[in-house]
Design an enzyme around this catalytic site. Structure first.
Site, PDB file in Angstrom:
ATOM      1  N   GLU A   1       2.210   0.350   4.122  1.00  0.00           N
ATOM      2  CA  GLU A   1       2.336  -0.948   4.782  1.00  0.00           C
ATOM      3  C   GLU A   1       2.163  -2.020   3.720  1.00  0.00           C
ATOM      4  OE1 GLU A   1      -0.763  -2.425   7.218  1.00  0.00           O
ATOM      5  OE2 GLU A   1      -2.372  -1.636   5.974  1.00  0.00           O
TER       6      GLU A   1
ATOM      7  N   GLU B   1       0.833  -1.206   0.000  1.00  0.00           N
ATOM      8  CA  GLU B   1       0.000   0.000   0.000  1.00  0.00           C
ATOM      9  C   GLU B   1       0.867   1.255   0.000  1.00  0.00           C
ATOM     10  OE1 GLU B   1      -4.045  -1.529   2.203  1.00  0.00           O
ATOM     11  OE2 GLU B   1      -2.625  -0.421   3.435  1.00  0.00           O
TER      12      GLU B   1
HETATM   13  P1  ADP Z   1      -8.113  -4.305   3.151  1.00  0.00           P
HETATM   14  O1  ADP Z   1      -7.072  -3.365   2.651  1.00  0.00           O
HETATM   15  O2  ADP Z   1      -8.061  -5.648   2.536  1.00  0.00           O
HETATM   16  O3  ADP Z   1      -9.472  -3.712   3.206  1.00  0.00           O
HETATM   17  P2  ADP Z   1      -8.104  -4.013   5.969  1.00  0.00           P
HETATM   18  O4  ADP Z   1      -6.867  -3.574   6.658  1.00  0.00           O
HETATM   19  O5  ADP Z   1      -9.211  -3.054   5.851  1.00  0.00           O
HETATM   20  O6  ADP Z   1      -7.638  -4.554   4.594  1.00  0.00           O
HETATM   21  O7  ADP Z   1      -8.603  -5.324   6.683  1.00  0.00           O
HETATM   22  C1  ADP Z   1      -9.376  -6.304   6.044  1.00  0.00           C
HETATM   23  C2  ADP Z   1     -10.283  -6.978   7.018  1.00  0.00           C
HETATM   24  O8  ADP Z   1      -9.565  -7.632   8.007  1.00  0.00           O
HETATM   25  C3  ADP Z   1     -11.212  -6.029   7.696  1.00  0.00           C
HETATM   26  O9  ADP Z   1     -12.457  -6.654   7.747  1.00  0.00           O
HETATM   27  C4  ADP Z   1     -10.632  -5.857   9.070  1.00  0.00           C
HETATM   28  O10 ADP Z   1     -11.658  -5.663  10.028  1.00  0.00           O
HETATM   29  C5  ADP Z   1      -9.927  -7.176   9.277  1.00  0.00           C
HETATM   30  N1  ADP Z   1      -8.667  -7.028   9.985  1.00  0.00           N
HETATM   31  C6  ADP Z   1      -7.594  -6.347   9.608  1.00  0.00           C
HETATM   32  N2  ADP Z   1      -6.605  -6.493  10.468  1.00  0.00           N
HETATM   33  C7  ADP Z   1      -7.055  -7.312  11.426  1.00  0.00           C
HETATM   34  C8  ADP Z   1      -6.494  -7.881  12.599  1.00  0.00           C
HETATM   35  N3  ADP Z   1      -5.254  -7.626  12.956  1.00  0.00           N
HETATM   36  N4  ADP Z   1      -7.262  -8.692  13.346  1.00  0.00           N
HETATM   37  C9  ADP Z   1      -8.516  -8.962  12.981  1.00  0.00           C
HETATM   38  N5  ADP Z   1      -9.094  -8.463  11.885  1.00  0.00           N
HETATM   39  C10 ADP Z   1      -8.382  -7.651  11.121  1.00  0.00           C
HETATM   40  P1  ADP Z   2      -4.502  -0.213   8.095  1.00  0.00           P
HETATM   41  O1  ADP Z   2      -3.523  -1.239   8.535  1.00  0.00           O
HETATM   42  O2  ADP Z   2      -5.559   0.027   9.081  1.00  0.00           O
HETATM   43  O3  ADP Z   2      -4.983  -0.472   6.722  1.00  0.00           O
HETATM   44  P2  ADP Z   2      -2.844   1.904   6.932  1.00  0.00           P
HETATM   45  O4  ADP Z   2      -1.523   2.297   7.464  1.00  0.00           O
HETATM   46  O5  ADP Z   2      -2.854   1.119   5.689  1.00  0.00           O
HETATM   47  O6  ADP Z   2      -3.647   1.144   8.065  1.00  0.00           O
HETATM   48  O7  ADP Z   2      -3.715   3.210   6.739  1.00  0.00           O
HETATM   49  C1  ADP Z   2      -5.077   3.174   6.436  1.00  0.00           C
HETATM   50  C2  ADP Z   2      -5.498   4.460   5.753  1.00  0.00           C
HETATM   51  O8  ADP Z   2      -5.230   5.587   6.584  1.00  0.00           O
HETATM   52  C3  ADP Z   2      -4.767   4.758   4.476  1.00  0.00           C
HETATM   53  O9  ADP Z   2      -5.398   4.156   3.392  1.00  0.00           O
HETATM   54  C4  ADP Z   2      -4.813   6.267   4.387  1.00  0.00           C
HETATM   55  O10 ADP Z   2      -6.034   6.701   3.869  1.00  0.00           O
HETATM   56  C5  ADP Z   2      -4.761   6.673   5.819  1.00  0.00           C
HETATM   57  N1  ADP Z   2      -3.386   6.987   6.221  1.00  0.00           N
HETATM   58  C6  ADP Z   2      -2.525   6.162   6.850  1.00  0.00           C
HETATM   59  N2  ADP Z   2      -1.363   6.784   7.096  1.00  0.00           N
HETATM   60  C7  ADP Z   2      -1.488   8.029   6.620  1.00  0.00           C
HETATM   61  C8  ADP Z   2      -0.624   9.159   6.581  1.00  0.00           C
HETATM   62  N3  ADP Z   2       0.592   9.132   7.104  1.00  0.00           N
HETATM   63  N4  ADP Z   2      -1.104  10.283   6.018  1.00  0.00           N
HETATM   64  C9  ADP Z   2      -2.328  10.337   5.497  1.00  0.00           C
HETATM   65  N5  ADP Z   2      -3.181   9.319   5.492  1.00  0.00           N
HETATM   66  C10 ADP Z   2      -2.773   8.172   6.051  1.00  0.00           C
HETATM   67 MG    MG Z   3      -3.842  -0.567   5.086  1.00  0.00          MG
END
Ligand code: ADP
Ligand code: ADP
Ligand code: MG
Length: 666
Positions: free
Chosen positions: A288, A275
């Site tokens: 990430e 990402e």
């Molecule tokens: P994507 O980019 O595929 O949408 P997300 O980070 O939104 O990924 O997570 C996908 C799904 O997995 C979501 O339904 C979220 O609630 C679940 N999820 C993500 N991380 C965890 C975790 N560490 N433990 C449990 N569920 C998780």
């Molecule tokens: P998750 O593991 O919950 O998916 P991410 O690190 O991928 O977490 O971030 C989820 C979302 O939050 C990203 O898609 C973006 O929209 C926003 N985001 C995360 N980090 C930043 C940042 N440093 N600045 C702006 N937006 C961010």
């Molecule tokens: Mg993410």
């Protein structure tokens, strides 16, 4: 190839994996909790094993229980889906110890990429650009403030173990940094059992664009283009598409090559997603890596023709990739809309209950367009508080973006869902939104375009006229039916009038209906005539009409003196009256909704974590009043305006229902 696999997941993704396994002739084993006895994934699988009570931490994510099921079934491999155990290195290890294949990357890659602090360091070392920030752990709120100042506001406070948008807060000043640090930490502890926090620069107005990679265990790696995932609420995706309307060929290649490089730096082998956030100048920064199948993988499948689950199974079986980078061709455009049991009119808060009606549009796979609906629910099924409130992933594909959007509008129009709050009207509004149509959206899209939350859509006059003509025609049909039922006369059609006033969205439109065998001509006051034809009959909740030569689909409900009509993000009360009735109706006082501004109501079923104020306190606009935890998210409820607290009705530890009064103002 394996002959039997277990799917350590539930819902739509378990169903999705089972479909590919069936196609490949592999037997499938489902696991299920008490809440999922009747679930679709259980019905679809060849075998199903019960693993415990509803909460995931007593069933789906208990490694020992899943391992017992694996042994009992004799499965040779386990596909973990997403969420749950998909990024759990201990689970992958437990499987390896028993000679069972994990359909995902090697343990080392999960460990390195599962942690945001570690993965950022690896990305930096691999020459991938990362979001500027502090890459150590932060001990306490004061250190968070100090580091936020060094990084420079605004900052993003994040849980290193974070996922699913949880454990993440934006801070614009010291107070927010302190508060954000604490809530991120709490949320991370309760969601991930790991409360390590770090801080990076908050990039304003970025896009979220991610690269799908696919690697085998023989050192080969490719990228399968990108997905644009900028339409987000609570930092979580709702609408995704592939390709991105923003990328040019050079940026795509640069991002793709860096993503593969990063994957190879951790000896990745499976499907995975890197990402990035991308700024207005097409600078991209690593966010990430998700070491699993992504929720939104279908859009990539639709433009590349690659079945990612099949590829994951082949890689897990030790096969070499049969696709080379030069074989990857991006064809056409695909869009995914995530249908969630969440109420767009209430800040997208989760909603639970029974799906009293669930009729998705028909899936289509033609040369000219595709409609795909990945789902794990069924009519009569329950959306429970225990799991992710996603109902379905509706995807469309077409040769161009504009066509894919148009197919999506129709697919949403025909999607019937009742019994719970859901975001379908919001998705329709996005599909019609000029910024989305232009392709120029950022992750701030929802906040910027719906600053007061989603309040429904005001339809343009042309659309209102089409609905008015339809309502008049439907009313006529209903009236004929009604007089026939009461059996007063046999030439009842003649008794039903031809002059009507249709009122909707604050407008009254006088129309005359001239009906024949195949439909009606509806004439408006200005003389324009609209032809309406439909086989709608009273009681049908979905009306499919030809109006002025074009198809119109309406969700229709009965209200006294007319219809509730839902169309394209609008939710209308439509009255069809005689001119005399319309005159009288105009004299009736409008019923106002009760005044709730003096109360703080609980916006969702949840647990009160803390109450910050007492009776007699004066509060300022924006001040935190209390924290409610629901679906593992901590939500801070704030004062909407300045006021004095008269009474506090709830305290920490209370479980509240929607609309329970938390506190009252003077
Ligand atoms: P994507 O980019 O595929 O949408 P997300 O980070 O939104 O990924 O997570 C996908 C799904 O997995 C979501 O339904 C979220 O609630 C679940 N999820 C993500 N991380 C965890 C975790 N560490 N433990 C449990 N569920 C998780
Ligand atoms: P998750 O593991 O919950 O998916 P991410 O690190 O991928 O977490 O971030 C989820 C979302 O939050 C990203 O898609 C973006 O929209 C926003 N985001 C995360 N980090 C930043 C940042 N440093 N600045 C702006 N937006 C961010
Ligand atoms: Mg993410």
């Amino acid at each position: 190839m394996f002959t039997k696999i277990l799917i350590a997941n539930r819902g739509e993704i378990a169903c999705r994996v089972i479909k590919t396994a069936q196609k490949m002739g592999i037997k499938t084993v489902a696991i299920y909790s008490d809440a999922d006895r009747e679930a679709l994934h259980v019905k679809m699988a060849d075998e199903a094993i019960h693993i415990g009570p509803p909460p995931a931490n007593q069933s789906y994510i208990v490694i020992d229980k899943v391992m017992d099921a694996v042994r009992q079934s004799g499965a040779q491999a386990v596909h973990p889906g997403y969420g749950f155990l998909s990024e759990n290195a201990r689970f992958a290890q437990a499987l390896a110890a028993e000679g069972v294949a994990f359909v995902g990357p090697p343990v080392g890659a999960i460990e390195k990429m599962g942690d945001k602090i570690t993965s950022k360091k690896i990305a930096q070392d691999a020459g991938v650009s990362t979001v500027p920030g502090y890459m150590g752990e932060i001990e306490d709120a004061e250190e968070a403030v100090k580091i936020s100042n060094e990084v420079g506001y605004p900052v993003m406070i994040k849980a290193s173990a974070g996922g699913g948008g949880k454990g993440m807060r934006v801070a614009w000043n010291d107070d927010e940094a302190r508060e954000g640090f604490q809530s991120s930490k709490n949320e991370a502890a309760s969601s991930f059992g790991d409360d390590r926090i770090f801080i990076e620069k908050f990039i304003t107005q970025p896009r979220h664009i991610e690269i799908q990679v696919l690697c085998d265990s023989h050192g080969n790696g490719i990228y399968l283009g990108e997905r644009e995932c900028s339409i987000q609420r609570r930092n979580q995706k709702v609408v995704e598409e592939a390709p991105s309307p923003f990328l040019d060929e050079d940026t795509r290649r640069a991002m793709g090559e860096q993503a593969v490089m990063l994957a190879q730096a951790v000896d990745y082998a499976s499907a995975g997603t890197v990402e990035f956030i991308v700024d207005g100048e097409r600078n991209f920064y690593f966010l990430e890596m998700n070491t699993r199948l992504q929720v939104e993988h279908p859009v990539t499948e639709l433009i590349t023709g690659v079945d990612l689950v099949e590829q994951m199974l082949r890689v897990a079986n030790g096969e070499k990739l049969s696709i080379r980078q030069e074989d990857v061709k991006l064809n056409g455009w695909a869009i995914e809309n995530r249908l969630y049991a969440e109420d767009p009119y209430r800040g997208f808060l989760p909603s639970i209950g029974r799906l009293t009606r669930y009729r998705p549009p028909v899936e289509i796979a033609e040369e000219t367009h595709v409609v795909r609906n990945d789902t794990g629910v069924f009519e009569g099924g329950e959306i429970s508080m225990y799991y992710d409130p996603m109902i379905a992933k509706l995807c469309t594909w077409a040769p161009t973006r504009a066509q894919a959007i148009e197919h999506m509008r129709h697919a949403l129009d025909g999607f019937e869902m009742e019994g719970i709050g859901h975001n379908l009207p919001f998705l329709s509004a996005v599909m019609d939104h000029p910024v989305f149509i232009s392709g120029e959206m950022t992750t701030a899209f929802i906040e910027e375009q719906f600053p007061n939350g989603f309040e429904g859509v005001e339809l343009p006059d042309a659309a209102l006229r089409r609905i008015a003509a339809s309502a008049a025609a439907m009313h006529r049909v209903a009236e004929i039916r009604r007089t026939r039922v009461s059996g007063r006369m046999d030439n009842h059609e003649r008794r039903v009038g031809t002059e009507w006033v249709v009122s909707l969205q604050g407008q009254g439109m006088a129309v005359t209906i001239d009906a024949d065998r195949d439909g009606s001509n509806v004439t408006f006051e200005d003389g324009t005539v609209m032809r309406v034809a439909s086989d709608w009959t009273p009681g049908d909740q979905l009306a499919v009409l030809m109006v002025g030569g074009e198809m119109l689909m309406l969700k229709v409900g009965k209200i006294s003196g007319g219809f509730r009509i839902r169309s394209r993000g609008a939710d209308l009360k439509v009255h069809v009256r005689t001119s005399r009735q319309a005159e009288l109706a105009a004299l009736m006082p409008e019923k106002l909704p009760p005044d709730t501004s003096k109360f703080l109501l609980c916006p969702m079923p949840g647990l009160i974590v803390k109450v910050d104020v007492e009776a007699g306190d004066e509060v300022q606009e924006g001040q935190a009043l209390c924290t409610v935890e629901a679906m593992k998210m901590e939500n801070i409820l704030r004062a909407e305006k300045k006021g004095v607290v008269a009474k506090v009705n709830a305290s920490a530890g209370d479980s509240l229902a929607v609309d329970d009064v938390i506190l009252e103002f003077e």
